[in-house]
Scaffold this motif. Structure first.
Motif, PDB file in Angstrom:
ATOM      1  N   TYR A 160       0.780  -1.254   0.069  1.00  0.00           N
ATOM      2  CA  TYR A 160       0.080   0.103   0.073  1.00  0.00           C
ATOM      3  C   TYR A 160       0.976   1.257   0.078  1.00  0.00           C
ATOM      4  CZ  TYR A 160      -3.692  -3.128   0.620  1.00  0.00           C
ATOM      5  OH  TYR A 160      -4.421  -4.304   0.407  1.00  0.00           O
ATOM      6  N   ASP A 161       2.123   1.110   0.120  1.00  0.00           N
ATOM      7  CA  ASP A 161       3.134   2.268   0.159  1.00  0.00           C
ATOM      8  C   ASP A 161       2.423   3.187  -1.083  1.00  0.00           C
ATOM      9  OD1 ASP A 161       4.102   1.640   2.606  1.00  0.00           O
ATOM     10  OD2 ASP A 161       5.959   1.035   1.477  1.00  0.00           O
ATOM     11  N   SER A 162       2.452   2.507  -2.177  1.00  0.00           N
ATOM     12  CA  SER A 162       2.329   3.455  -3.469  1.00  0.00           C
ATOM     13  C   SER A 162       0.904   4.063  -3.595  1.00  0.00           C
ATOM     14  CB  SER A 162       2.354   2.600  -4.804  1.00  0.00           C
ATOM     15  OG  SER A 162       1.124   1.707  -4.698  1.00  0.00           O
ATOM     16  N   VAL A 163       0.103   3.757  -2.566  1.00  0.00           N
ATOM     17  CA  VAL A 163      -1.312   4.641  -2.576  1.00  0.00           C
ATOM     18  C   VAL A 163      -1.686   5.424  -1.427  1.00  0.00           C
ATOM     19  CG1 VAL A 163      -2.379   2.596  -3.905  1.00  0.00           C
ATOM     20  CG2 VAL A 163      -2.579   2.633  -1.531  1.00  0.00           C
ATOM     21  N   LYS A 164      -0.467   5.464  -0.560  1.00  0.00           N
ATOM     22  CA  LYS A 164      -0.941   6.205   0.838  1.00  0.00           C
ATOM     23  C   LYS A 164      -1.050   7.606   0.627  1.00  0.00           C
ATOM     24  CE  LYS A 164       3.608   7.245   2.779  1.00  0.00           C
ATOM     25  NZ  LYS A 164       4.664   6.726   3.808  1.00  0.00           N
ATOM     26  N   ASP A 165      -0.359   8.213  -0.561  1.00  0.00           N
ATOM     27  CA  ASP A 165      -0.860   9.782  -0.614  1.00  0.00           C
ATOM     28  C   ASP A 165      -1.702   9.912  -1.820  1.00  0.00           C
ATOM     29  OD1 ASP A 165       0.857  10.496   1.168  1.00  0.00           O
ATOM     30  OD2 ASP A 165       2.554  10.260   0.018  1.00  0.00           O
ATOM     31  N   LEU A 166      -2.432   9.037  -2.336  1.00  0.00           N
ATOM     32  CA  LEU A 166      -3.518   9.277  -3.319  1.00  0.00           C
ATOM     33  C   LEU A 166      -4.554   8.826  -2.862  1.00  0.00           C
ATOM     34  CD1 LEU A 166      -4.000   6.688  -5.151  1.00  0.00           C
ATOM     35  CD2 LEU A 166      -1.760   7.416  -6.266  1.00  0.00           C
ATOM     36  N   THR A 183     -13.070  10.257   1.268  1.00  0.00           N
ATOM     37  CA  THR A 183     -13.979  10.467   2.476  1.00  0.00           C
ATOM     38  C   THR A 183     -13.321  10.535   3.934  1.00  0.00           C
ATOM     39  OG1 THR A 183     -15.140   8.627   2.047  1.00  0.00           O
ATOM     40  CG2 THR A 183     -16.217  10.462   0.910  1.00  0.00           C
ATOM     41  N   TYR A 184     -12.535   9.474   4.200  1.00  0.00           N
ATOM     42  CA  TYR A 184     -11.941   9.117   5.263  1.00  0.00           C
ATOM     43  C   TYR A 184     -11.074  10.510   5.656  1.00  0.00           C
ATOM     44  CZ  TYR A 184     -13.513   4.944   7.362  1.00  0.00           C
ATOM     45  OH  TYR A 184     -14.407   3.923   7.831  1.00  0.00           O
ATOM     46  N   TRP A 185     -10.321  10.597   4.700  1.00  0.00           N
ATOM     47  CA  TRP A 185      -9.249  11.653   4.727  1.00  0.00           C
ATOM     48  C   TRP A 185      -9.865  13.258   5.102  1.00  0.00           C
ATOM     49  CZ3 TRP A 185      -4.479  12.596   5.686  1.00  0.00           C
ATOM     50  CH2 TRP A 185      -3.879  13.907   5.320  1.00  0.00           C
ATOM     51  N   ASN A 186     -10.915  13.516   4.400  1.00  0.00           N
ATOM     52  CA  ASN A 186     -11.643  14.578   4.557  1.00  0.00           C
ATOM     53  C   ASN A 186     -12.495  15.023   5.964  1.00  0.00           C
ATOM     54  OD1 ASN A 186     -11.660  16.869   2.219  1.00  0.00           O
ATOM     55  ND2 ASN A 186     -11.426  14.797   1.185  1.00  0.00           N
ATOM     56  N   LYS A 187     -12.755  13.657   6.293  1.00  0.00           N
ATOM     57  CA  LYS A 187     -13.564  13.855   7.655  1.00  0.00           C
ATOM     58  C   LYS A 187     -12.745  13.716   8.794  1.00  0.00           C
ATOM     59  CE  LYS A 187     -17.331  11.257   9.935  1.00  0.00           C
ATOM     60  NZ  LYS A 187     -18.555  11.869   9.404  1.00  0.00           N
ATOM     61  N   TYR A 188     -11.826  12.996   8.567  1.00  0.00           N
ATOM     62  CA  TYR A 188     -10.815  12.640   9.779  1.00  0.00           C
ATOM     63  C   TYR A 188      -9.427  13.434   9.644  1.00  0.00           C
ATOM     64  CZ  TYR A 188     -14.450   9.207  11.007  1.00  0.00           C
ATOM     65  OH  TYR A 188     -15.507   8.430  11.237  1.00  0.00           O
ATOM     66  N   GLY A 189      -9.168  13.840   8.617  1.00  0.00           N
ATOM     67  CA  GLY A 189      -7.672  14.515   8.748  1.00  0.00           C
ATOM     68  C   GLY A 189      -6.495  13.598   8.779  1.00  0.00           C
ATOM     69  N   ILE A 190      -6.805  12.128   8.780  1.00  0.00           N
ATOM     70  CA  ILE A 190      -5.834  11.136   8.862  1.00  0.00           C
ATOM     71  C   ILE A 190      -6.600  10.006   8.357  1.00  0.00           C
ATOM     72  CG2 ILE A 190      -6.635  10.603  11.193  1.00  0.00           C
ATOM     73  CD1 ILE A 190      -3.885   9.963  12.185  1.00  0.00           C
ATOM     74  N   THR A 243      -3.782  13.239  -5.547  1.00  0.00           N
ATOM     75  CA  THR A 243      -3.134  13.190  -4.228  1.00  0.00           C
ATOM     76  C   THR A 243      -3.775  13.855  -3.370  1.00  0.00           C
ATOM     77  OG1 THR A 243      -1.584  15.080  -4.678  1.00  0.00           O
ATOM     78  CG2 THR A 243      -1.078  12.704  -5.578  1.00  0.00           C
ATOM     79  N   LYS A 244      -3.293  13.630  -2.072  1.00  0.00           N
ATOM     80  CA  LYS A 244      -4.067  14.526  -0.752  1.00  0.00           C
ATOM     81  C   LYS A 244      -3.869  16.115  -1.014  1.00  0.00           C
ATOM     82  CE  LYS A 244      -1.653  12.285   2.356  1.00  0.00           C
ATOM     83  NZ  LYS A 244      -1.190  11.799   3.754  1.00  0.00           N
ATOM     84  N   ASP A 245      -2.819  16.491  -1.800  1.00  0.00           N
ATOM     85  CA  ASP A 245      -2.612  17.898  -1.879  1.00  0.00           C
ATOM     86  C   ASP A 245      -3.253  18.442  -3.092  1.00  0.00           C
ATOM     87  OD1 ASP A 245      -0.804  16.998  -3.810  1.00  0.00           O
ATOM     88  OD2 ASP A 245       0.870  17.828  -2.604  1.00  0.00           O
TER      89      ASP A 245
END
Lengths: 357, 357, 357, 357
Positions: free
Chosen positions: A93-99, A108-115, A303-305
């Motif tokens: 999963y290393d390749s997907v950790k930032d996208l 949605t998890y990223w946006n809701k929880y910030g982590i 990506t996350k950014d």
């Protein structure tokens, strides 16, 4: 919000690649024989790697009971079960950790929880359903004691839809096919999707027989409403139908009503539910699953950014989540019915008098 | 079990031909301007008798607020609303009081409770949805304050399905038709069913726009799960779909995934929900309603003591419950979203710090 | 958060000087005879103005049932009750609308909500307890059907504490005194406080007899825990004791344990509860009420903008809230026990089999 | 009913002599640093065997986190923690397996469930409180982030009551004594009780400082009500007081009201709570614990079949449960406050706007 049910409840925990996952089942009446072999066999039905139509991730899915059972019987205290994770290839999963993988909950998890725990989808992984199946097994044991039986099978894979519903046959089919005449075509559809680095959707039929009349709590915990939430809440589910379902919307009342004779209902278009309560006929639910979002083709994403990039997945995934989803559908139906069995007690004074006088 | 929601909640009461019906809406943040005219206008949209496609039962559906509002604003205390029943023709129901109307909840209520208020279906009457619409109106006011907008319309009547979704058009259509090119055919389908002493099913599309990312609580109060329960719990609903819904089950992953660009999602097959949480796109839900079970043809049924008899209904009924059902779908979606807006607060420490530091 | 209970629930609404107050009682088993005269008589016991020891505010407290009862019996649907406010002298409160009365909830409501209905305390008024008493009356009816009886009385007024507990005597005492030998002194203490423009605290004893063994849900809805919340949640309550209560903390185990003989427990220091469950003996709860915070003396306080000022109250207030509080204690105990009666059903498989086989 | 709290929740499992005990903590905001060392240190404060005033049962009480934490931070998913049991001397309990120990939950468990895990009290053992302390530690971490601090100590042992409340001193006292001048006497009271094969009660003071104004949810989840349930639900608790508590009932209003100046409240008889909500002052709760019911003297009791017999206990027990109970009181207060912090968000539109605009 990781608790399901109101009186017979399951509270689950665990991420795909964390230490362990499991559940606490609460509200189990005391004195129920807890058959651990049965619970394990239910988990074995769900676990991946049984055929080449499933992810090759190998999970023993070995369940341990930590509490709530004494000398083989439930004691009325919460039953905790734990399944330790074994085959954790987090590197995948290393390749997907930032996208954000399209079709997944990453965004949605990223946006809701910030982590987010990006390893295998973390909490949003279908692996979480192992806990549901363990809890559902206990629900099935309780329901079995009063003659309620739950079965499921694959109705359709992609556009290949079976015509008959043979739940016995489904038990031995590698894809849980309900119609043996369509099984080969359905298997081919899965194989082809997989070979083309793609995935495919499917539909599951779940039924319960032996259900007493009157289960389900109007107004806002109706049996059909609760089943809809239970099924729609399974990973990848996108539609739920009761009885004739969407087809009912195309019919006339004279076609859709189930007439009643002294022998019972003359048909079961209602799927065993009237006014949100069981009517004594088989409960019939169809759950439609989208294709596995993890596909091995290049997809547009960011990506996350916010930078645009290409998502190229590796890893191990079921080409058709509906297949193993059918076992989860059974578990969820069992949990709903077990809850309704308990909640229904006390619906009339006659019940009160039976218990307390 | 007459409470809906977890933090923004509605508790309803009332029977079709009882003294009154109403609700208590709890969890409304203090300081919200409560526009009573808007609440009444929502009830007016739902109330019967607006056209000859609806039951002729005349209900003023005049709502009174009993508490929770001071000087035009919510105070944070529960808002109780009551609607007194007016046009109660209980006599119409004398002929059915000892039998079970096919397709109705009579049979299940009787078996569960051992008693039933047979007048107009009692609690199981669609009249109960007036309370939902009143509560939903308050939810809409709260959602409006942060830019969330909810709309609905009729997608299909029987087999007549529209192609386009014009929610503005639906607002002025007597049947809330989304596609004006199909409106006439849809009206005719209703009229024909009614004239043949029959009824007809229909499908409702409900959408929410302006929804922040991250609403919905994994694992067992997901946004799609909660919407499924909300919609399936409406009288006569038999199927619920999110986004592409059942069609997703026929697709490949490469067809069904929504790619992501720096401008956002490139499509919305997901219906605005990923992993049980809103993804910022429009929330899209389709609800399928069976035909009104009350039809004016002879039907087989049994009496309370099990004797076979013929059910011949009189009274006043909508030939197509989906039409007015669309207003109820909006209310239910509003209630779910209002609840999720409140529940999402505190999902991350950043929220805590914003409020308490 | 205006709902009390888990299965037998009461949801209340209403402000002291609003249009109306009332409640929805949900979970009442169908088939219970609903004696409206009894409900009204319970409200009459609570209502003010019965003697010159109570506020002179005159409230008819006339209750109307809006739903859930058909032909004199509960139907299993929610029972809504409403009491319209009559004697609203809002003007009395003009002088306090911008300041915070010491000992009252004005300060906290204002800070939490940013708005408050200052008329008579709004929602925080003891007037809200009328709704509890109405709901509690229905709970009592259900409990009575299985032989559970609830009584209360005044143990102490200020430092005047009775020695004996004669619940029959309390019924006819204007201050619900349990010990007739102390009644006069207790009345005098109230009168003196009132005449000195002051108020006085008091303690209420509440008991339930005929309680089946095993009511109460471990671990976090224990009978003693639930009773503690119920009683502490009554306006002005500041302490709750079960059985020997605080005195137990001063004892040795050999003094405090209740030995068991074949005739039952040899003493009842436990107050009828062991491990959070009823043990078959009388449930005994003591609730301590602070003196009414509304006193007619000058008190230091501040206004909403923080300026120091003097609070000089007018209006009509009970000099000792404990007196009428005893009726509320009964209602709360009834609600807790009714809930526990329902929740206990299904604690063992034997119950399931009794109902479903 | 093994879940505590409404939004910040703890669900626990486990028996005294079963495989393990633990909890799932749900609702923890994402992004909170989870200090495992702190959690373990809280468990170490609670664990037995630290001095000869406690049971000699040795439990490492080593906690493992199974989920919900990623790279040292909470992810918003449920945090499961497990503590495996080590020092299980089940044999000690063979002599009591067929009788009911006075003052214990044996009798009620048996009657409610028809089965009981007699080893060490099973679920009703104070050992269960280890799970509460682990969950409470996470609550404390969250509260600490916004400046809320919780402390406790022993106010009284038997009739030996301290006069001052030095929470710092209590931290290093083996009995958590609040008043060093009474510590020796209190220790002697415990030692004497133990040496006489008896036990003794005690009282715990718990306070929270730095609490924002407005925590607590009227009407039926008031801060004082919730604290009362939390404290009364701890094993052996028999009374709970807020602020002046029972003493308030003996006072006049002019003595008991806390006047307000521009510097804040001039006294804190209310214990920091008005109208069920925090008023910004220290929250003060006194919890009274009965003496340990396990004593090493002969007591009258009966067996499961009703025969009279003598109960002679062996085993290892704290002579005064209040001492270690103080750590549990802190945990319970932390859990209540964490829940109230989350629930309060959304009490006014201003909050909604801060988060969503």
């Amino acid at each position: 919000m990781n608790t399901f049910g109101k009186k017979f409840t399951m509270t689950t925990f665990g991420e795909s690649h964390g230490v362990a996952l499991g559940c606490i089942v609460d509200g189990v009446p005391a004195g129920l024989t807890i058959d651990e072999t049965f619970i394990q066999s239910e988990l074995d039905r769900r676990k991946p790697g049984k055929s080449n139509l499933e992810t090759k991730r190998k999970e023993g899915d070995k369940v341990s009971i930590l509490s709530g059972v004494f000398e083989g019987k439930s004691t009325g205290t919460p039953i905790a079960m734990v399944i330790y994770n074994e085959d954790q290839k987090s590197k995948d999963y290393d390749s997907v950790k930032d996208l954000f993988r399209p079709g997944h909950a990453d965004f949605t998890y990223w946006n809701k929880y910030g982590i987010r725990d990006y390893r295998g989808g973390g909490r949003s992984s279908a692996r979480e359903t192992a806990a549901r199946v363990a809890a559902g097994a206990i629900a099935k044991l309780m329901l079995g004691a009063i003659g309620i039986n739950i079965q499921s099978g694959i109705k359709a894979i992609g556009e290949i839809e079976g015509k008959t519903n043979d739940f016995e046959y489904a038990k031995s089919s590698p894809i849980h096919a309900l119609d043996k005449n369509y099984e080969d075509k359905q298997i081919k559809a899965v194989t082809l999707a997989r070979d083309e680095h793609d995935s495919i959707g499917g539909s599951v039929l779940t039924i319960a027989t032996g259900v007493p009349i009157g289960l389900g709590q109007p107004m806002y915990y109706k049996l059909d409403g609760a089943l809809a939430e239970a099924m729609m809440g399974i990973n990848a589910a996108k539609a739920v139908e009761i009885g004739e379902g969407a087809k009912s919307a195309t019919l006339r009342g004279s076609q859709n009503n189930d007439p009643i004779s002294s022998q019972g209902f003359e048909s079961n278009k209602a799927g065993g539910i009237l006014g949100g309560m069981s009517n004594g006929d088989a409960i019939i639910v169809t759950t439609h699953f989208k294709p596995t979002p993890s596909i091995f083709q290049e997809q547009h994403t960011i990506t996350k950014d916010g930078t645009e990039t290409i998502c190229s997945l590796k890893g191990r995934h079921d080409p058709c989540v509906a297949i193993r989803g059918s076992i989860v559908c059974e578990a969820m139906m069992a949990l709903v019915l077990a809850d309704m069995v308990l909640l229904n007690m006390g619906s009339k004074m006659e019940h009160i008098e039976k218990i307390y006088r």
